[in-house]
Enzyme design. Sequence first.
Site, PDB file in Angstrom:
ATOM      1  N   TYR A 252       0.881  -1.161   0.000  1.00 31.24           N
ATOM      2  CA  TYR A 252       0.000   0.000   0.000  1.00 31.24           C
ATOM      3  C   TYR A 252       0.922   1.216   0.000  1.00 31.24           C
ATOM      4  O   TYR A 252       1.731   1.375   0.922  1.00 31.24           O
ATOM      5  CB  TYR A 252      -0.867   0.043   1.259  1.00 31.24           C
ATOM      6  CG  TYR A 252      -2.035  -0.917   1.275  1.00 31.24           C
ATOM      7  CD1 TYR A 252      -3.082  -0.783   0.363  1.00 31.24           C
ATOM      8  CD2 TYR A 252      -2.121  -1.911   2.242  1.00 31.24           C
ATOM      9  CE1 TYR A 252      -4.159  -1.654   0.395  1.00 31.24           C
ATOM     10  CE2 TYR A 252      -3.200  -2.778   2.285  1.00 31.24           C
ATOM     11  CZ  TYR A 252      -4.218  -2.641   1.362  1.00 31.24           C
ATOM     12  OH  TYR A 252      -5.291  -3.493   1.388  1.00 31.24           O
ATOM     13  N   ASP A 280      -6.760  -1.198  -6.143  1.00 28.19           N
ATOM     14  CA  ASP A 280      -8.227  -1.175  -6.115  1.00 28.19           C
ATOM     15  C   ASP A 280      -8.777  -0.605  -4.806  1.00 28.19           C
ATOM     16  O   ASP A 280      -9.962  -0.721  -4.525  1.00 28.19           O
ATOM     17  CB  ASP A 280      -8.792  -2.579  -6.339  1.00 28.19           C
ATOM     18  CG  ASP A 280      -8.329  -3.592  -5.291  1.00 28.19           C
ATOM     19  OD1 ASP A 280      -7.546  -3.196  -4.399  1.00 28.19           O
ATOM     20  OD2 ASP A 280      -8.734  -4.764  -5.375  1.00 28.19           O
ATOM     21  N   HIS A 372     -10.659  -6.820  -4.423  1.00 28.93           N
ATOM     22  CA  HIS A 372     -10.320  -6.781  -3.002  1.00 28.93           C
ATOM     23  C   HIS A 372     -11.249  -7.690  -2.200  1.00 28.93           C
ATOM     24  O   HIS A 372     -11.632  -7.397  -1.063  1.00 28.93           O
ATOM     25  CB  HIS A 372     -10.408  -5.341  -2.470  1.00 28.93           C
ATOM     26  CG  HIS A 372      -9.322  -4.982  -1.502  1.00 28.93           C
ATOM     27  ND1 HIS A 372      -8.091  -4.533  -1.906  1.00 28.93           N
ATOM     28  CD2 HIS A 372      -9.279  -4.998  -0.142  1.00 28.93           C
ATOM     29  CE1 HIS A 372      -7.341  -4.287  -0.841  1.00 28.93           C
ATOM     30  NE2 HIS A 372      -8.039  -4.567   0.237  1.00 28.93           N
TER      31      HIS A 372
END
Length: 500
Positions: A252, A280, A372
């Site tokens: 991330y 996403d 996700h």
Amino acid sequence: MTRVISVQEVTQHNIPEDLWIVVDNTVYDLTEFAPEHPGGASIIQRHAGRDATTTYSEIHSPSLIKTSLPSSKVLGTLDPTSITPEWADPPIPTRTFHPTTKPDLSTLINTHDFTSAASTSLTPKTWAFYSSAATDLHTKTRNTSAYADIGLRPRILVNVKDVDTRTSMLGCNMDVPIFCAPAAMAKMAHAEGEKGIARGCRAKGIPVCVSTNASFAIAEIFESVAGRGSYGEHKEREGGEKGELPIFFQLYVDKQRAKSESLLKHVDRLGVKAIFVTVDAPIPGKREADERVQADESLSTPMSGAKAKNDAKGGALGRIMGSYIDASLSWEDLPWLRRCTKLPIVLKGVQTAMDAKRAMENGIEGIVLSNHGGRSLDTAPPPVLLLLELQKHCPEVFNHMEVFVDGGVMRGTDIFKALCLGARSVGIGRGFLYALSYGQEGVEKYVDILKDELETTMRMMGVTDLSQVHPGMLNTKAVDHLIPDGEEHAYAKWRPKSKI
């Protein structure tokens, strides 16, 4: 020389103004830290002058306290000869949840059984965090049901006595076309957390992708699978070279880009094989089941530094602990990523043929078709249907980069169908967390079940090697009408006048 401290001395420092605790036989002075503890001072004060190892280990990785406190607060080691029966009694438990007795691992025969066991044995918050998905759960449900809508076309009278499930992804061998997709805070399911998953995956010969929000620092996960041994069926080579578990790292991107740059350098040095950049989830989705259950504010993750808390919206760990994620990440940042790492880059969360093609044009080594796990945007398309979309509009991407899927895979038939449509392998996230509730043994059995189902499917389909699969083995007519005709809407041609 390390100071040796007796139990009797530790117990004298048991008030907020003079507060010592013991974790893993090391004595710490938390007098100044307790008021600043993200989970509140009360949990620390409850263990003042006591051994807090059990409570600490339920939430944090072993390295966190060692790396978070200045050396001046590490006072010494506990004298084992001074331990008394009174000291050995643990403090009052902090949890009041009494789980239903889990069924014996030997009774579980499919992945649904692991889900059912987890739903009653995990704490309410852990179950809410792991199982929750965006708003009305349509995408989470369709991720699985879409596989059922695709039919198989078996061939007969083929010698299928021996079948081979081995393949590779990103240059790494694997015994089954499954990898453990990144999933946050595995320690909430079992004390071994990501280390238990890694050991189980190594034993079964499949790669693992470690989340930025893992419960343990990635160096500890590497250490847990270091040493002699085998990676699935890939035994030690002559000379004692170990069977190495391929570990990927999921990134991330942090708003403070320097943190991500440092982390990428760190995982590169450790030996990570590829970087999976999550694309996403520029912001966390609204997961209402997670919001409804109050978060334990002592939770934190060592690599991202994210800390749990509760606010006016609720206690969703995904939302609150994802606040560091950089929502400004764009295609223009790919050169920056390339400068940060020489490892293969995989974009995790591609959801249209347009973006798959753009990834290919930008030289990306791989993509994961993923929503996700239905946790980001409800009514986003199921990954298996995205495979059909790519086959319809940009089949060339399968020749230029590796394509993976994750989300909704529950059966060996699901794996087979994804491979027929061009996926190199499939990722599974929640399932491995549920299996982890049984420790490493649960992880290994979970893989065994899916491998057995895949082998059964291959034999029923007249296939002996995964190189033989192709789209003609499937009947997709029940879902073909769901595949978009292109970037534009089929008939609604209105476009906004404002800038896009």
